[in-house]
Design a protein around this motif. Structure first.
Motif, PDB file in Angstrom:
ATOM      1  N   VAL A 155      53.018  30.630  37.737  1.00  0.00           N
ATOM      2  CA  VAL A 155      52.280  31.168  38.971  1.00  0.00           C
ATOM      3  C   VAL A 155      50.827  31.412  38.311  1.00  0.00           C
ATOM      4  CG1 VAL A 155      51.895  33.035  40.723  1.00  0.00           C
ATOM      5  CG2 VAL A 155      54.222  32.137  40.374  1.00  0.00           C
ATOM      6  N   PRO A 156      49.547  30.699  38.854  1.00  0.00           N
ATOM      7  CA  PRO A 156      48.486  31.000  38.340  1.00  0.00           C
ATOM      8  C   PRO A 156      47.796  32.218  38.837  1.00  0.00           C
ATOM      9  CG  PRO A 156      48.486  29.420  40.437  1.00  0.00           C
ATOM     10  CD  PRO A 156      49.871  29.704  40.138  1.00  0.00           C
ATOM     11  N   ARG A 157      47.693  33.087  38.026  1.00  0.00           N
ATOM     12  CA  ARG A 157      47.419  34.426  38.589  1.00  0.00           C
ATOM     13  C   ARG A 157      45.595  34.572  38.862  1.00  0.00           C
ATOM     14  NH1 ARG A 157      50.809  38.567  36.866  1.00  0.00           N
ATOM     15  NH2 ARG A 157      49.307  40.073  36.452  1.00  0.00           N
ATOM     16  N   GLU A 158      45.131  33.644  38.082  1.00  0.00           N
ATOM     17  CA  GLU A 158      43.842  33.574  38.264  1.00  0.00           C
ATOM     18  C   GLU A 158      43.250  33.129  39.595  1.00  0.00           C
ATOM     19  OE1 GLU A 158      45.125  29.589  36.781  1.00  0.00           O
ATOM     20  OE2 GLU A 158      45.565  31.577  36.400  1.00  0.00           O
ATOM     21  N   VAL A 159      44.203  32.481  40.399  1.00  0.00           N
ATOM     22  CA  VAL A 159      43.973  32.212  41.913  1.00  0.00           C
ATOM     23  C   VAL A 159      44.230  33.184  42.819  1.00  0.00           C
ATOM     24  CG1 VAL A 159      44.789  30.689  43.678  1.00  0.00           C
ATOM     25  CG2 VAL A 159      44.622  29.838  41.553  1.00  0.00           C
ATOM     26  N   LEU A 160      45.242  33.945  42.542  1.00  0.00           N
ATOM     27  CA  LEU A 160      45.392  35.460  43.173  1.00  0.00           C
ATOM     28  C   LEU A 160      44.571  36.391  42.898  1.00  0.00           C
ATOM     29  CD1 LEU A 160      49.164  35.404  42.759  1.00  0.00           C
ATOM     30  CD2 LEU A 160      48.101  34.483  44.912  1.00  0.00           C
ATOM     31  N   VAL A 207      50.821  39.152  44.023  1.00  0.00           N
ATOM     32  CA  VAL A 207      51.391  38.572  42.715  1.00  0.00           C
ATOM     33  C   VAL A 207      52.658  38.539  42.896  1.00  0.00           C
ATOM     34  CG1 VAL A 207      51.242  39.080  40.303  1.00  0.00           C
ATOM     35  CG2 VAL A 207      49.099  39.343  41.748  1.00  0.00           C
ATOM     36  N   SER A 208      53.185  39.586  43.081  1.00  0.00           N
ATOM     37  CA  SER A 208      54.786  39.840  43.072  1.00  0.00           C
ATOM     38  C   SER A 208      55.303  38.776  44.110  1.00  0.00           C
ATOM     39  CB  SER A 208      55.377  41.263  43.178  1.00  0.00           C
ATOM     40  OG  SER A 208      54.650  41.845  44.336  1.00  0.00           O
ATOM     41  N   LEU A 209      54.641  38.830  45.519  1.00  0.00           N
ATOM     42  CA  LEU A 209      55.262  37.864  46.324  1.00  0.00           C
ATOM     43  C   LEU A 209      55.151  36.620  45.613  1.00  0.00           C
ATOM     44  CD1 LEU A 209      56.214  37.496  49.220  1.00  0.00           C
ATOM     45  CD2 LEU A 209      53.511  37.520  49.946  1.00  0.00           C
ATOM     46  N   ALA A 210      54.345  36.094  45.230  1.00  0.00           N
ATOM     47  CA  ALA A 210      54.249  34.699  44.611  1.00  0.00           C
ATOM     48  C   ALA A 210      55.233  34.470  43.791  1.00  0.00           C
ATOM     49  CB  ALA A 210      52.688  34.374  43.869  1.00  0.00           C
ATOM     50  N   LEU A 211      55.554  35.306  42.782  1.00  0.00           N
ATOM     51  CA  LEU A 211      56.625  35.346  41.875  1.00  0.00           C
ATOM     52  C   LEU A 211      57.805  35.254  42.422  1.00  0.00           C
ATOM     53  CD1 LEU A 211      55.321  37.750  39.071  1.00  0.00           C
ATOM     54  CD2 LEU A 211      55.363  35.508  38.906  1.00  0.00           C
ATOM     55  N   ALA A 212      58.035  35.739  43.391  1.00  0.00           N
ATOM     56  CA  ALA A 212      59.325  35.919  44.257  1.00  0.00           C
ATOM     57  C   ALA A 212      59.637  34.514  44.860  1.00  0.00           C
ATOM     58  CB  ALA A 212      59.340  37.014  45.364  1.00  0.00           C
ATOM     59  N   ALA A 213      58.479  33.971  45.369  1.00  0.00           N
ATOM     60  CA  ALA A 213      58.443  32.639  46.292  1.00  0.00           C
ATOM     61  C   ALA A 213      58.961  31.736  45.216  1.00  0.00           C
ATOM     62  CB  ALA A 213      57.218  32.327  46.819  1.00  0.00           C
ATOM     63  N   ALA A 214      58.387  31.693  44.169  1.00  0.00           N
ATOM     64  CA  ALA A 214      58.607  30.951  42.931  1.00  0.00           C
ATOM     65  C   ALA A 214      60.173  30.894  42.447  1.00  0.00           C
ATOM     66  CB  ALA A 214      57.892  30.892  41.799  1.00  0.00           C
ATOM     67  N   VAL A 215      60.751  31.944  42.741  1.00  0.00           N
ATOM     68  CA  VAL A 215      62.264  31.963  42.417  1.00  0.00           C
ATOM     69  C   VAL A 215      62.935  31.615  43.732  1.00  0.00           C
ATOM     70  CG1 VAL A 215      64.066  33.615  41.803  1.00  0.00           C
ATOM     71  CG2 VAL A 215      61.821  33.791  40.603  1.00  0.00           C
ATOM     72  N   THR A 216      62.722  31.957  45.015  1.00  0.00           N
ATOM     73  CA  THR A 216      63.646  32.076  46.012  1.00  0.00           C
ATOM     74  C   THR A 216      63.330  30.629  46.533  1.00  0.00           C
ATOM     75  OG1 THR A 216      61.709  32.599  47.500  1.00  0.00           O
ATOM     76  CG2 THR A 216      63.400  34.527  46.859  1.00  0.00           C
ATOM     77  N   GLY A 217      62.493  29.950  46.486  1.00  0.00           N
ATOM     78  CA  GLY A 217      62.031  28.509  47.060  1.00  0.00           C
ATOM     79  C   GLY A 217      61.109  28.528  48.030  1.00  0.00           C
ATOM     80  N   PRO A 218      60.589  27.624  48.817  1.00  0.00           N
ATOM     81  CA  PRO A 218      59.656  27.756  49.825  1.00  0.00           C
ATOM     82  C   PRO A 218      60.143  28.123  51.109  1.00  0.00           C
ATOM     83  CG  PRO A 218      59.887  25.517  48.851  1.00  0.00           C
ATOM     84  CD  PRO A 218      60.901  26.306  48.291  1.00  0.00           C
ATOM     85  N   ARG A 219      59.147  29.151  51.778  1.00  0.00           N
ATOM     86  CA  ARG A 219      59.322  29.737  53.222  1.00  0.00           C
ATOM     87  C   ARG A 219      60.521  30.630  53.313  1.00  0.00           C
ATOM     88  NH1 ARG A 219      58.304  24.619  53.299  1.00  0.00           N
ATOM     89  NH2 ARG A 219      60.816  23.950  53.543  1.00  0.00           N
ATOM     90  N   ASN A 265      44.812  32.561  49.255  1.00  0.00           N
ATOM     91  CA  ASN A 265      44.931  32.345  47.984  1.00  0.00           C
ATOM     92  C   ASN A 265      46.449  31.811  47.593  1.00  0.00           C
ATOM     93  OD1 ASN A 265      42.563  32.971  47.076  1.00  0.00           O
ATOM     94  ND2 ASN A 265      42.970  35.407  46.802  1.00  0.00           N
ATOM     95  N   LEU A 266      47.252  32.542  48.544  1.00  0.00           N
ATOM     96  CA  LEU A 266      48.818  32.008  48.436  1.00  0.00           C
ATOM     97  C   LEU A 266      48.938  30.724  48.838  1.00  0.00           C
ATOM     98  CD1 LEU A 266      50.724  35.289  49.801  1.00  0.00           C
ATOM     99  CD2 LEU A 266      50.713  33.951  47.307  1.00  0.00           C
ATOM    100  N   ASP A 267      48.030  30.398  49.966  1.00  0.00           N
ATOM    101  CA  ASP A 267      48.153  28.859  50.434  1.00  0.00           C
ATOM    102  C   ASP A 267      47.454  27.690  49.496  1.00  0.00           C
ATOM    103  OD1 ASP A 267      48.996  29.684  52.796  1.00  0.00           O
ATOM    104  OD2 ASP A 267      47.298  29.469  53.801  1.00  0.00           O
ATOM    105  N   ARG A 268      46.601  28.161  48.428  1.00  0.00           N
ATOM    106  CA  ARG A 268      46.123  27.533  47.467  1.00  0.00           C
ATOM    107  C   ARG A 268      47.076  27.046  46.420  1.00  0.00           C
ATOM    108  NH1 ARG A 268      40.763  30.059  44.852  1.00  0.00           N
ATOM    109  NH2 ARG A 268      41.255  28.105  43.605  1.00  0.00           N
ATOM    110  N   ILE A 269      47.907  28.214  46.205  1.00  0.00           N
ATOM    111  CA  ILE A 269      49.165  27.947  45.137  1.00  0.00           C
ATOM    112  C   ILE A 269      50.209  26.913  45.764  1.00  0.00           C
ATOM    113  CG2 ILE A 269      50.896  29.247  43.966  1.00  0.00           C
ATOM    114  CD1 ILE A 269      48.971  31.615  43.812  1.00  0.00           C
ATOM    115  N   GLY A 270      50.322  27.025  47.022  1.00  0.00           N
ATOM    116  CA  GLY A 270      51.372  26.096  47.920  1.00  0.00           C
ATOM    117  C   GLY A 270      52.751  26.645  47.656  1.00  0.00           C
ATOM    118  N   LEU A 271      53.188  27.709  47.297  1.00  0.00           N
ATOM    119  CA  LEU A 271      54.671  27.830  47.274  1.00  0.00           C
ATOM    120  C   LEU A 271      55.213  28.391  48.537  1.00  0.00           C
ATOM    121  CD1 LEU A 271      54.235  30.553  44.423  1.00  0.00           C
ATOM    122  CD2 LEU A 271      55.437  28.132  44.136  1.00  0.00           C
TER     123      LEU A 271
END
Length: 403
Positions: free
Chosen positions: A38-43, A141-153, A171-177
């Motif tokens: 997860v790119p923290r620099e984007v968030l 940040v923690s939402l993005a990390l959770a999305a990377a673990v749980t899967g999309p949507r 910013n989350l949309d830019r990451i695409g999770l």
């Protein structure tokens, strides 16, 4: 993002993960992969640094712009340091900030420090396919990390501040999770009223909002900080709903917790620091040696059974203040006495709570009843007449945000 910056940020994420590994904090393999990817620099594209000392008003800040070459190294160090990153003053707009010195205002949004995020997600036992809800996600940040673990949507958030909600979603949309975030009152849970397998609150609450329990799915886990008037001794509450719909809530003391919900004012010892140093008070004998900092079960009980106290952790010896009563106690070092000042004998109250805590068996955890018919939520250390018990304070009404 340039290839050089991408390489640099990847190396910094790896170093951050190595520190968490070395400290024994990070144990979950999936979360480890999420932290690396997860790119923290984007968030966290910018960050405030406090320049003035604590207690000085108005506060002097410096805004680091991650896109500016003169700020980049310091910004990269900060967002990968594991410390909390300050993002927003006073609910300000976030799309036209100017780098450099700035005066005044108080922080209304920030990222959680890294160790707390890791510990929370691991306590929740997050896994693929679970429906995840983040309450008060801030920059996400923690939402993005959770999305990377749980899967999309499957990961969603509810953020009270509309400007931060829009900033984080962009910013989350830019990451695409596939993480989604809506503006709303986190105390009401998610507006869809759906059921979630894992719920995490990034804000401290005095008691658990009923909507959070209602939206917890069978087999689900909910984690939040229970906040009191003191920031010194927070409690972490883990709520589980069994497959048979039984609710269990376990409360334990922690060294650090999340900031309280909007409208909940913390006590502070700062205004008394100079007076205490000049005149610590009258000496009196004590039957209680200063309890260790990691006696979390005791300190948590003190937050409720001796309310209105706050500790000055910057003092040379244990110093505990009742700021609204102009009273304090200074313990040690090691001469069998304490110094007390003011109409309230702060140390006598702590002696009494400590004696009750010992009689109750020195509990480290407590159980909370969230299902009582009276609407009140009660906490107990266990059965029997010597058990420590208290009632959690009610939720406060918070006015809606205005532009």
């Amino acid at each position: 993002m340039s290839a050089d910056l991408s390489t640099t940020t990847g190396a910094r994420r790896a170093a951050m993960v190595e520190r968490l590994d070395a400290d024994g904090v990070l144990t979950d393999v999936r979360l480890r992969e999420a932290l690396l990817s997860v790119p923290r620099e984007v968030l966290l594209p910018h960050a405030y640094v406090r320049v003035s000392d604590p207690g000085v008003e108005p506060i002097e800040w410096r805004l680091l712009d991650g896109a500016h070459p003169d700020d980049r190294e310091e910004w990269l160090d900060l967002i990968h340091s594991g410390e909390s990153v300050l993002l927003q003053r006073g609910g300000e707009q976030l799309d036209a900030l100017v780098r450099g010195p700035v005066t005044g205002g108080h922080m209304t949004s920030m990222s959680t420090y890294g160790q707390a995020t890791v510990e929370a997600l691991q306590t929740l036992q997050l896994g693929p396919g679970q429906r995840y809800l983040e309450l008060g996600p801030g920059p996400g940040v923690s939402l993005a990390l959770a999305a990377a673990v749980t899967g999309p949507r499957l990961a969603a958030g509810v953020e009270r501040d509309g400007r931060m909600a829009a900033f984080a979603q962009r910013n989350l949309d830019r990451i695409g999770l596939g993480a989604s975030l809506v503006e709303g009152d986190a105390l009401d849970g998610h507006p869809t009223k759906g059921a979630f397998d894992r719920i995490h609150s990034g804000i401290g609450v005095p008691c658990v909002p009923p909507a959070w329990v209602e939206q917890l799915a069978p087999g689900g886990r909910l984690l939040t900080t229970l906040t009191t008037r003191t920031p010194s001794w927070p409690g972490q509450l883990l709520v589980t709903r069994s497959d048979r719909d039984r609710i269990e809530a376990v409360l334990r003391g922690r060294p650090r917790g999340y900031r309280p919900m909007v409208g909940y004012r913390w006590l502070s010892a700062l205004d008394h620091r100079a007076r205490i140093k000049a005149c610590p008070g009258r000496a009196r004998p004590t039957r209680l040696a200063p309890p260790p900092d990691d006696a979390y079960g005791f300190w948590l009980a003190a937050a409720y059974l001796a309310p209105g106290l706050v500790r000055d952790f910057q003092a040379e010896t244990m110093t505990i203040v009742a700021p609204e009563d102009d009273s304090w106690a200074v313990a040690g070092p090691g001469d069998g006495t304490v110094r007390v000042h003011g109409p309230r004998d702060v140390w006598a109250e702590l002696e009494e709570v400590h004696a009750r805590w010992k009689a109750a068996g020195r509990p480290g955890t407590y159980h909370a009843d969230l299902t009582g018919g009276s609407g009140h939520q009660h906490v107990t250390s266990g059965p029997g007449p010597k058990a420590l018990t208290w009632t959690l304070p009610p939720l406060t009404t918070v006015p809606p945000q205005t532009a």
